[in-house]
Design an enzyme around this catalytic site. Structure first.
Site, PDB file in Angstrom:
ATOM      1  CG  HIS A 110      -2.026   0.991   1.152  1.00 16.07           C
ATOM      2  ND1 HIS A 110      -1.878   2.282   1.559  1.00 16.07           N
ATOM      3  CD2 HIS A 110      -3.300   0.894   0.693  1.00 16.07           C
ATOM      4  CE1 HIS A 110      -3.011   2.944   1.378  1.00 16.07           C
ATOM      5  NE2 HIS A 110      -3.887   2.126   0.848  1.00 16.07           N
ATOM      6  CG  HIS A 149      -8.931   4.452  -1.614  1.00 18.41           C
ATOM      7  ND1 HIS A 149      -8.413   5.704  -1.770  1.00 18.41           N
ATOM      8  CD2 HIS A 149      -7.904   3.669  -1.214  1.00 18.41           C
ATOM      9  CE1 HIS A 149      -7.126   5.689  -1.469  1.00 18.41           C
ATOM     10  NE2 HIS A 149      -6.791   4.452  -1.129  1.00 18.41           N
ATOM     11  NE  ARG A 173       0.041  12.492 -11.021  1.00 15.11           N
ATOM     12  CZ  ARG A 173      -0.611  11.668 -10.203  1.00 15.11           C
ATOM     13  NH1 ARG A 173      -1.194  12.153  -9.100  1.00 15.11           N
ATOM     14  NH2 ARG A 173      -0.689  10.379 -10.459  1.00 15.11           N
ATOM     15  CB  CYS A 183       2.673  14.519 -15.487  1.00  9.15           C
ATOM     16  SG  CYS A 183       1.806  13.055 -14.892  1.00  9.15           S
ATOM     17  CE1 TYR A 240       3.747   8.846 -13.064  1.00  7.01           C
ATOM     18  CE2 TYR A 240       4.467   7.874 -10.990  1.00  7.01           C
ATOM     19  CZ  TYR A 240       3.719   8.806 -11.680  1.00  7.01           C
ATOM     20  OH  TYR A 240       2.940   9.704 -10.994  1.00  7.01           O
TER      21      TYR A 240
END
Length: 685
Positions: free
Chosen positions: A121, A145, A223, A268, A403
């Site tokens: 997590h 969530h 971000r 990003c 990523y």
């Protein structure tokens, strides 16, 4: 007292037979050892490794999934399984709280053992806050969530149910309240286009994005994966391969080391993701427009200088190419870059405390952040607390399972270990401003045009906002007649002027050498003027390579387009749905009953000094995460004749729905929700 988590520390670069230790994550996130003891009732066996892998992927996507209502995510089970035990809330609270070796949580009437979830997590400290109590108040804050997929994974940790005597008439435990971890986030500029409030993710409107070579601090895109950490003393710990640590205060960094400046663009990996969604297919992630990119001059100390001072002997690092520099933030985030990039004298990796001549803002990493020029911004870790030199890249899900990019056919079956983490960024470009007809006269950088000057390159012109709803971008007056009823011409005028502007950028320090522009959908091409901002004394460029973006400008004439006759629409067609093809509010099934509208597509593509250029289509580079959406940027504009009104009738140019087919309603609802949230919380300031 917290037990120290083992580290990966290379005791000898030439002797890899020695045991390796797990690298440190933010120890403040782990107030108790991660070991297992026997709970009062035997828990359900730990999920399979595949489920943990799925969790790693899911938690990285949570921040970008569409919001769902509670009714869609309820885990209330009216008929608890008789094979699972019942627990009293007092027992859960007293024996399985944040400091317990067996932390449990509840959701509605169910009980979950999350011990095995913790390592996977990303917001470990958040879920530990919920230990011993309910997840529901946290999910009320982190509404992202509320996803069916998350619920399915959570069910793998189900160990029992809350005793019926502890439940209310609705079958749930009493509601509890918690402290909102976002309550102390900084105020933001109201001009930002916000995608999510908690955590805040926002981009500047196009007219502000590249107004100047340096994006002003308040307009720099935001971000976040968590909340903005509270300010502290800003101590930085550097851990060397042999496990030795050196500690530095911010004051010491400023006093002992040479202050350096680097001009660098941060982007990003999901910038222009909305383009990929519209042109290729559904993507998971924040639907960024063209504004998840910004440029600034950063001030701080070179990472190379700091590592040498800390005792890293670079000339002895024979296996440097296999080493990595980890960066750990104070909120939970961590990522890494290859050590050769970190120690390259020409790589210009900076530990920054300043931004555009000002103190680093809280939203952008105060008091200290990493700036890795030329690489994806995910490696430029904010609120830096620790640097670790390791023989392994960071093990966080942001490094290993987020990523990355995959083939168009790999969605849902990605091999995360096979794909390399995104580091250097590919070449991209975007159109940020369009003016047509009379509006061209208002563009400040056109000869004799505009009411602004200097850095206000948008002047007083009317521009397209690529992340908003349709806007008029130009006006061409039509000749007036004595009766005021001049009919609409059959075509647009010859030599209709148009002006465009935008940015181009390539990673790895590669300079932009050419920007190609097409005004007719790619049938013909011309070259834009590259703005030499680095030669402007007001905006000098710092650093050893071309780390910043290149702004470009273009002026030309539009192709002649046919115009439909001006006929009033039947009332039944006045409010038809969006036409997925031209975005002008006309139903596909009704197009045969309406005058045909002819449009043209504006295209921009860039080439860097290595002759890397952008792919033509997003379909060939499609990936379900929507990363690296770098295909040609397209903007469609359409002419429309307006009725004569006091001699002011004429030709109006519009853009289509820039959110694309299926996004119109969502965009309007989201923006309205943002306004309401801003007014009620003040967080939109």
């Amino acid at each position: 007292m917290a037990t120290r988590i083992p580290r990966i520390a290379i005791t000898s670069l030439l002797n890899h037979s020695r045991p390796r230790r797990a690298p440190p994550i933010n120890l403040r996130l782990l107030p108790r050892p991660l070991h297992t003891t026997s709970p009062p009732h035997p828990p359900k066996p730990s999920p399979k490794a595949s489920h943990l892998a799925s969790l790693l992927l899911t938690t990285s996507l949570l921040l970008t999934l569409p919001l769902l209502s509670k009714s869609e995510t309820s885990s209330l089970d009216p008929s608890p399984s008789p094979s699972l035990p019942l627990y009293h809330l007092s027992e859960i609270h007293q024996s399985h709280g944040p400091t317990s070796p067996e932390p449990w949580v509840t959701l509605n009437n169910k009980v979950y053992n999350i011990t095995s979830w913790l390592p996977a997590h990303p917001g470990g400290d958040v879920i530990l806050r919920a230990a011993g109590g309910s997840l529901e108040p946290y999910w009320d804050i982190f509404t992202i969530h509320n996803s069916p997929h998350v619920k399915e994974i959570l069910e793998e940790y189900l160990i029992g149910y809350i005793h019926p005597s502890d439940l209310g008439p609705d079958g749930k435990p009493p509601a509890t309240s918690i402290e909102d971890p976002f309550v102390n986030d900084p105020l933001r500029d109201k001009r930002l286009i916000t995608h999510t409030y908690k955590p805040r993710n926002a981009e500047p409107p196009n007219q502000e994005l590249d107004r100047g070579f340096y994006t002003e601090n308040g307009m720099f895109y935001v971000r976040h994966h968590m909340w903005v950490p509270e300010e502290d003393g800003g101590e930085l710990v550097v851990e060397l391969p042999d496990g030795e640590e050196r500690r530095y205060t911010i004051g010491e960094l400023k006093k002992r080391f040479k202050t350096e400046r680097v001009t660098a663009t941060l982007q990003c990996s999901g910038n222009r993701r909305n383009d990929m969604t519209r042109h290729a297919g559904k993507t998971n992630g924040l639907q960024w427009g063209v504004g998840a990119i910004s440029n600034a001059v950063w001030e701080g100390v070179k990472l190379k200088d700091l590592l040498q001072d800390a005792g890293l002997e670079l000339e002895q690092q024979e296996n440097e190419k296999d080493m990595h520099a980890w960066f750990v933030g104070r909120e939970a985030y961590s990522a890494s870059i290859p050590l050769p990039k970190a120690t390259d004298q020409n790589g210009d990796v900076l530990l920054a405390w300043g931004m555009n001549g000002e103190t680093l803002p809280r939203d952008h990493g105060f008091p200290l952040r990493v700036v890795v020029p030329g690489n994806v911004a995910a490696r430029s870790v904010k609120w830096l607390s620790r640097i670790v030199i390791s023989d392994e890249e960071a093990t966080s899900q942001w490094q290993r399972r987020d990523y990355k990019s995959f083939g168009p056919n790999e969605g849902g079956k990605e091999d995360w270990d096979k794909a390399p983490s995104i580091q250097e960024m590919p070449v991209t470009s975007a159109i940020t401003g369009v003016w047509v007809g009379e509006c061209v006269k208002k563009v400040s950088w056109m000869p004799g045009g505009g009411i602004g000057s200097g850095e206000r390159v948008n002047g007083g012109g009317r521009t397209i906002d690529m992340a908003a709803t349709p806007q008029k971008v130009g006006f061409t007056p039509k000749p007036t007649s004595s009766d005021g009823n001049t009919p609409c011409p059959e075509t647009t005028p010859d030599n209709e002027p148009i002006a465009l502007q935008g940015y181009a950028y390539s990673g790895g320090g590669r300079k932009i050498t050419r920007v190609d522009v097409s005004l007719d959908g790619g049938a013909t091409w011309d070259q834009a003027q590259l703005v030499d901002d680095c030669s402007n004394p007001a905006t000098p460029c710092y650093g050893n390579k071309s780390w910043g973006w290149t702004r470009w400008r273009y002026n030309g004439t539009l192709p002649v387009l046919s115009l439909p006759p001006t006929v009033p629409l039947p009332p039944a067609l006045a409010k038809v749905g969006q036409d997925c093809e031209d975005g002008f509010g006309r139903s596909v099934s009704l197009m045969g009953q309406l005058p045909k509208k002819q449009c043209t597509t504006l295209i921009v593509k860039a080439t860097d000094e290595s002759y890397n250029t952008q792919p033509e289509s997003h379909k060939g580079i499609y990936n379900v995460r929507g990363n690296l959406a770098t295909a040609w940027h397209r903007v469609k504009i359409c002419p429309e004749c307006t009725k004569g009104n006091g001699g002011k009738g004429g030709l109006v140019w519009n853009t289509g729905e820039t959110y694309g087919c299926g996004f119109r309603k969502e965009a309007e609802e989201v923006r309205e929700g943002m306004r309401a949230a801003s007014e009620s919380t003040g967080n939109g300031k």
